[in-house]
Design an enzyme around this catalytic site. Structure first.
Site, mmCIF file in Angstrom:
data_model
loop_
_atom_site.group_PDB
_atom_site.id
_atom_site.type_symbol
_atom_site.label_atom_id
_atom_site.label_comp_id
_atom_site.label_asym_id
_atom_site.label_seq_id
_atom_site.Cartn_x
_atom_site.Cartn_y
_atom_site.Cartn_z
ATOM 1 N N HIS A 65 0.838 -1.206 0.000
ATOM 2 C CA HIS A 65 0.000 0.000 0.000
ATOM 3 C C HIS A 65 0.876 1.261 0.000
ATOM 4 O O HIS A 65 0.661 2.181 -0.785
ATOM 5 C CB HIS A 65 -0.906 -0.058 1.245
ATOM 6 C CG HIS A 65 -1.728 1.168 1.474
ATOM 7 N ND1 HIS A 65 -3.083 1.221 1.199
ATOM 8 C CD2 HIS A 65 -1.399 2.388 1.966
ATOM 9 C CE1 HIS A 65 -3.533 2.422 1.515
ATOM 10 N NE2 HIS A 65 -2.541 3.152 1.991
ATOM 11 N N GLU A 66 1.895 1.288 0.852
ATOM 12 C CA GLU A 66 2.758 2.478 0.947
ATOM 13 C C GLU A 66 3.601 2.646 -0.325
ATOM 14 O O GLU A 66 3.731 3.756 -0.835
ATOM 15 C CB GLU A 66 3.670 2.395 2.186
ATOM 16 C CG GLU A 66 2.942 2.349 3.527
ATOM 17 C CD GLU A 66 1.985 3.514 3.760
ATOM 18 O OE1 GLU A 66 2.182 4.591 3.162
ATOM 19 O OE2 GLU A 66 1.022 3.341 4.531
ATOM 20 N N HIS B 155 1.609 4.262 -3.049
ATOM 21 C CA HIS B 155 1.487 5.733 -2.999
ATOM 22 C C HIS B 155 2.650 6.380 -3.752
ATOM 23 O O HIS B 155 2.481 7.384 -4.434
ATOM 24 C CB HIS B 155 1.512 6.231 -1.546
ATOM 25 C CG HIS B 155 0.197 6.123 -0.828
ATOM 26 N ND1 HIS B 155 -0.982 6.598 -1.354
ATOM 27 C CD2 HIS B 155 -0.122 5.620 0.393
ATOM 28 C CE1 HIS B 155 -1.967 6.393 -0.485
ATOM 29 N NE2 HIS B 155 -1.473 5.780 0.585
ATOM 30 N N GLU C 63 -6.301 6.479 -1.353
ATOM 31 C CA GLU C 63 -6.145 5.390 -0.381
ATOM 32 C C GLU C 63 -6.688 4.077 -0.944
ATOM 33 O O GLU C 63 -6.068 3.024 -0.815
ATOM 34 C CB GLU C 63 -6.837 5.746 0.935
ATOM 35 C CG GLU C 63 -6.223 6.930 1.658
ATOM 36 C CD GLU C 63 -4.728 6.784 1.879
ATOM 37 O OE1 GLU C 63 -4.224 5.659 1.903
ATOM 38 O OE2 GLU C 63 -4.059 7.818 2.014
HETATM 39 ZN ZN LIG Z 1 -2.371 5.235 2.527
#
Ligand SMILES: [Zn+2]
Length: 273
Positions: A126-127, A130, A192
């Site tokens: 997830h990170e 980004h 997100e």
């Molecule tokens: Zn996030």
């Protein structure tokens, strides 16, 4: 001449919008800021953020974080990034973050909710997403465009309207706040969700079971009972929404996982409360 300039501008903007695409989700992005600038900003902010923090370097957990980070970064395939993964000793902070260019921080407080290496791989995915999806550049571009729009409006109104400076200032205040709430914030929720989709594919490509992503959210939500909402949840979409979105990607992610699954060891419990 003017129309020529306008069409050149429209063409350039269209090119910028159309030429940048997110990995995995393949979404066309609005981006005005070159990646080199974002990487520079990310690197400087990373040093600032770690100043005065207790960064764990030689513990087993810190080593695992770096190894999971490297595995995920490898499948994310952005060779130009200089990835860094910091484990910060702060047991009360249930959070992780990512800066442009691949600078990632995890707080020790998030480990119990991750529970095992596969859980860590999902939040890492997830990170990393980004960073590789240039979410910061996109947000900053929106703000730059918004500011540009306000400047244009002021130039127009100052010349063509009878509004006093104070009235105009009130109008910009209202417009600025409205735009920030109405446009910029929901988009961040969208980012997100997108980071979840890309992250679950990254974890699967790296050989971690994608189902663990949903379990991580379940555990985070369970942690909310009787405690303050973990920071990682308060800035993120609701658990049900995430679950629906993750389920949409689960078929594809599972296929990917089955091709290069790591040993079941990665699901062995490592941290508990
Ligand atoms: Zn996030």
């Amino acid at each position: 001449m003017l129309s020529r300039r306008v069409s050149l501008w429209v063409g350039l903007t269209a090119c910028v919008v159309a030429c940048v695409r997110t990995p995995v989700t393949n979404r066309a992005q609005f981006s005005l800021i070159p990646d080199g600038i974002m990487r520079g900003l990310g690197g400087a902010t990373y040093d600032d953020m770690l100043q005065g923090e207790r960064v764990l370097k030689k513990t087993e957990d810190a080593e695992l974080l770096r190894s999971v980070g490297r595995r995920i970064a490898r499948v994310a395939d952005v060779p130009s990034y200089d990835w860094s993964f910091a484990l910060i000793k702060e047991d009360d902070t249930v959070n992780a973050w990512c800066l442009p260019g691949g600078k990632i921080g995890f707080y020790t407080g998030i480990l119990p909710a991750l529970r095992n290496e596969a859980g860590m791989a999902f939040v890492m995915g997830h990170e990393v997403a980004h960073a590789t999806a240039h979410h910061s550049a996109e947000r900053l571009s929106q703000q730059v465009a918004l500011l540009g729009g306000l400047v244009g409006l002021e130039l127009y109104l100052a010349k063509n309207s009878e509004m006093e400076l104070e009235q105009r200032a009130a109008l910009y205040g209202a417009l600025g706040v409205g735009a920030a709430v109405g446009v910029v914030l929901p988009f961040s929720r969208f980012h997100e969700s997108e980071a979840d989709s890309i992250g679950v594919m990254y974890m699967a490509r790296a050989g971690y079971p994608p189902r663990e992503s949903i379990r991580v959210w379940e555990r985070m939500e369970a942690e909310q009972d009787g405690f303050a909402i973990p920071a990682f949840l308060s800035t993120h979409p609701s658990h049900e929404r995430r679950q629906v979105r993750l389920e949409e990607w689960m078929g594809r992610a599972n296929k990917r996982y089955q091709r290069n699954a790591l040993p079941r060891e990665t699901q062995k419990a490592l941290w508990s409360k």
